[in-house]
Design a protein around this motif. Structure first.
Motif, PDB file in Angstrom:
ATOM      1  N   VAL A  59       0.852  -1.186   0.000  1.00  0.00           N
ATOM      2  CA  VAL A  59       0.000   0.000   0.000  1.00  0.00           C
ATOM      3  C   VAL A  59       0.887   1.235   0.000  1.00  0.00           C
ATOM      4  O   VAL A  59       1.780   1.369   0.836  1.00  0.00           O
ATOM      5  CB  VAL A  59      -0.928   0.018   1.245  1.00  0.00           C
ATOM      6  CG1 VAL A  59      -1.751   1.295   1.279  1.00  0.00           C
ATOM      7  CG2 VAL A  59      -1.820  -1.206   1.259  1.00  0.00           C
ATOM      8  N   LYS A  60       0.643   2.132  -0.943  1.00  0.00           N
ATOM      9  CA  LYS A  60       1.406   3.380  -1.018  1.00  0.00           C
ATOM     10  C   LYS A  60       0.575   4.517  -0.452  1.00  0.00           C
ATOM     11  O   LYS A  60      -0.627   4.598  -0.688  1.00  0.00           O
ATOM     12  CB  LYS A  60       1.785   3.705  -2.461  1.00  0.00           C
ATOM     13  CG  LYS A  60       2.818   2.795  -3.056  1.00  0.00           C
ATOM     14  CD  LYS A  60       3.185   3.242  -4.440  1.00  0.00           C
ATOM     15  CE  LYS A  60       4.228   2.312  -5.044  1.00  0.00           C
ATOM     16  NZ  LYS A  60       4.628   2.748  -6.380  1.00  0.00           N
ATOM     17  N   GLN A  61       1.224   5.396   0.298  1.00  0.00           N
ATOM     18  CA  GLN A  61       0.563   6.581   0.825  1.00  0.00           C
ATOM     19  C   GLN A  61       1.389   7.802   0.445  1.00  0.00           C
ATOM     20  O   GLN A  61       2.607   7.795   0.587  1.00  0.00           O
ATOM     21  CB  GLN A  61       0.423   6.501   2.337  1.00  0.00           C
ATOM     22  CG  GLN A  61      -0.569   5.458   2.791  1.00  0.00           C
ATOM     23  CD  GLN A  61      -0.707   5.441   4.301  1.00  0.00           C
ATOM     24  OE1 GLN A  61       0.276   5.539   5.008  1.00  0.00           O
ATOM     25  NE2 GLN A  61      -1.927   5.312   4.778  1.00  0.00           N
ATOM     26  N   LYS A  62       0.691   8.843  -0.016  1.00  0.00           N
ATOM     27  CA  LYS A  62       1.369  10.089  -0.384  1.00  0.00           C
ATOM     28  C   LYS A  62       1.055  11.143   0.662  1.00  0.00           C
ATOM     29  O   LYS A  62      -0.079  11.289   1.100  1.00  0.00           O
ATOM     30  CB  LYS A  62       0.900  10.574  -1.753  1.00  0.00           C
ATOM     31  CG  LYS A  62       1.390   9.722  -2.885  1.00  0.00           C
ATOM     32  CD  LYS A  62       1.027  10.352  -4.208  1.00  0.00           C
ATOM     33  CE  LYS A  62       1.591   9.519  -5.338  1.00  0.00           C
ATOM     34  NZ  LYS A  62       1.373  10.137  -6.642  1.00  0.00           N
ATOM     35  N   TYR A  63       2.077  11.852   1.066  1.00  0.00           N
ATOM     36  CA  TYR A  63       1.936  12.955   2.014  1.00  0.00           C
ATOM     37  C   TYR A  63       2.410  14.217   1.327  1.00  0.00           C
ATOM     38  O   TYR A  63       3.497  14.266   0.780  1.00  0.00           O
ATOM     39  CB  TYR A  63       2.784  12.704   3.266  1.00  0.00           C
ATOM     40  CG  TYR A  63       2.416  11.440   3.990  1.00  0.00           C
ATOM     41  CD1 TYR A  63       1.344  11.418   4.874  1.00  0.00           C
ATOM     42  CD2 TYR A  63       3.142  10.268   3.801  1.00  0.00           C
ATOM     43  CE1 TYR A  63       1.004  10.256   5.544  1.00  0.00           C
ATOM     44  CE2 TYR A  63       2.810   9.104   4.461  1.00  0.00           C
ATOM     45  CZ  TYR A  63       1.739   9.103   5.332  1.00  0.00           C
ATOM     46  OH  TYR A  63       1.398   7.951   5.988  1.00  0.00           O
ATOM     47  N   THR A  71       6.331   9.859  -0.408  1.00  0.00           N
ATOM     48  CA  THR A  71       5.561   8.637  -0.624  1.00  0.00           C
ATOM     49  C   THR A  71       6.165   7.537   0.228  1.00  0.00           C
ATOM     50  O   THR A  71       7.380   7.325   0.209  1.00  0.00           O
ATOM     51  CB  THR A  71       5.595   8.218  -2.104  1.00  0.00           C
ATOM     52  OG1 THR A  71       5.056   9.275  -2.897  1.00  0.00           O
ATOM     53  CG2 THR A  71       4.788   6.958  -2.335  1.00  0.00           C
ATOM     54  N   THR A  72       5.307   6.856   0.976  1.00  0.00           N
ATOM     55  CA  THR A  72       5.766   5.703   1.755  1.00  0.00           C
ATOM     56  C   THR A  72       4.998   4.477   1.289  1.00  0.00           C
ATOM     57  O   THR A  72       3.868   4.565   0.824  1.00  0.00           O
ATOM     58  CB  THR A  72       5.530   5.897   3.266  1.00  0.00           C
ATOM     59  OG1 THR A  72       4.139   6.054   3.503  1.00  0.00           O
ATOM     60  CG2 THR A  72       6.280   7.101   3.791  1.00  0.00           C
ATOM     61  N   GLU A  73       5.648   3.333   1.418  1.00  0.00           N
ATOM     62  CA  GLU A  73       5.008   2.079   1.054  1.00  0.00           C
ATOM     63  C   GLU A  73       5.143   1.114   2.218  1.00  0.00           C
ATOM     64  O   GLU A  73       6.190   1.019   2.846  1.00  0.00           O
ATOM     65  CB  GLU A  73       5.641   1.477  -0.199  1.00  0.00           C
ATOM     66  CG  GLU A  73       4.910   0.265  -0.698  1.00  0.00           C
ATOM     67  CD  GLU A  73       5.392  -0.204  -2.058  1.00  0.00           C
ATOM     68  OE1 GLU A  73       4.968  -1.291  -2.465  1.00  0.00           O
ATOM     69  OE2 GLU A  73       6.182   0.505  -2.704  1.00  0.00           O
ATOM     70  N   ARG A  74       4.048   0.418   2.503  1.00  0.00           N
ATOM     71  CA  ARG A  74       4.086  -0.572   3.565  1.00  0.00           C
ATOM     72  C   ARG A  74       3.320  -1.804   3.109  1.00  0.00           C
ATOM     73  O   ARG A  74       2.514  -1.743   2.187  1.00  0.00           O
ATOM     74  CB  ARG A  74       3.498  -0.020   4.854  1.00  0.00           C
ATOM     75  CG  ARG A  74       2.066   0.409   4.773  1.00  0.00           C
ATOM     76  CD  ARG A  74       1.604   1.116   6.049  1.00  0.00           C
ATOM     77  NE  ARG A  74       0.277   1.644   5.891  1.00  0.00           N
ATOM     78  CZ  ARG A  74      -0.825   1.044   6.313  1.00  0.00           C
ATOM     79  NH1 ARG A  74      -0.741  -0.089   6.954  1.00  0.00           N
ATOM     80  NH2 ARG A  74      -2.004   1.580   6.106  1.00  0.00           N
TER      81      ARG A  74
END
Length: 113
Positions: A59-63, A71-74
């Motif tokens: 799951v990628k999240q953009k801040y 962008t972080t991915e977890r």
């Protein structure tokens, strides 16, 4: 031929499809998306077959910050349970899919026995 074409097109525009909504009928009870495993057990009883598996999804999240975007991915773990109900030879078998304990899909199979 053109006489029925216009009403058909208009009916498709004014009566949208249900999308991903689904339900399962067990006797007089109706189970809909988001139901818990306990709700399904209470209304439908024990299934003929239970299968479980674990899936992992990135799951990628953009801040958005004032100066830069990050962008972080977890990796997210999903527990998937599939229960198969056999309602007899005159009804299709139903496969009920749960994701982390919540109903997310109902699929029809072949006729039961």
């Amino acid at each position: 031929m053109r006489a029925w074409l216009a009403p058909l097109v208009l009916s498709l525009l004014f009566f949208p499809t249900r999308g991903d909504a689904f339900s399962l009928r067990c006797g007089s009870d109706l189970i809909s998306d988001g139901a818990s495993k306990a709700d399904v057990l209470l209304k439908c009883g024990e299934p003929m077959l239970k299968e479980s598996r674990t899936e992992y999804e990135g799951v990628k999240q953009k801040y958005k910050g004032p100066d830069t975007d990050t962008t972080t991915e977890r990796v997210v773990q999903k527990n998937i349970d599939e229960w198969t109900y056999n309602f007899g030879p005159h009804r299709l078998m139903q496969v009920v899919v749960f994701e982390n304990g919540k109903l997310v899909e109902v699929r029809s199979g072949t006729y039961g026995r």
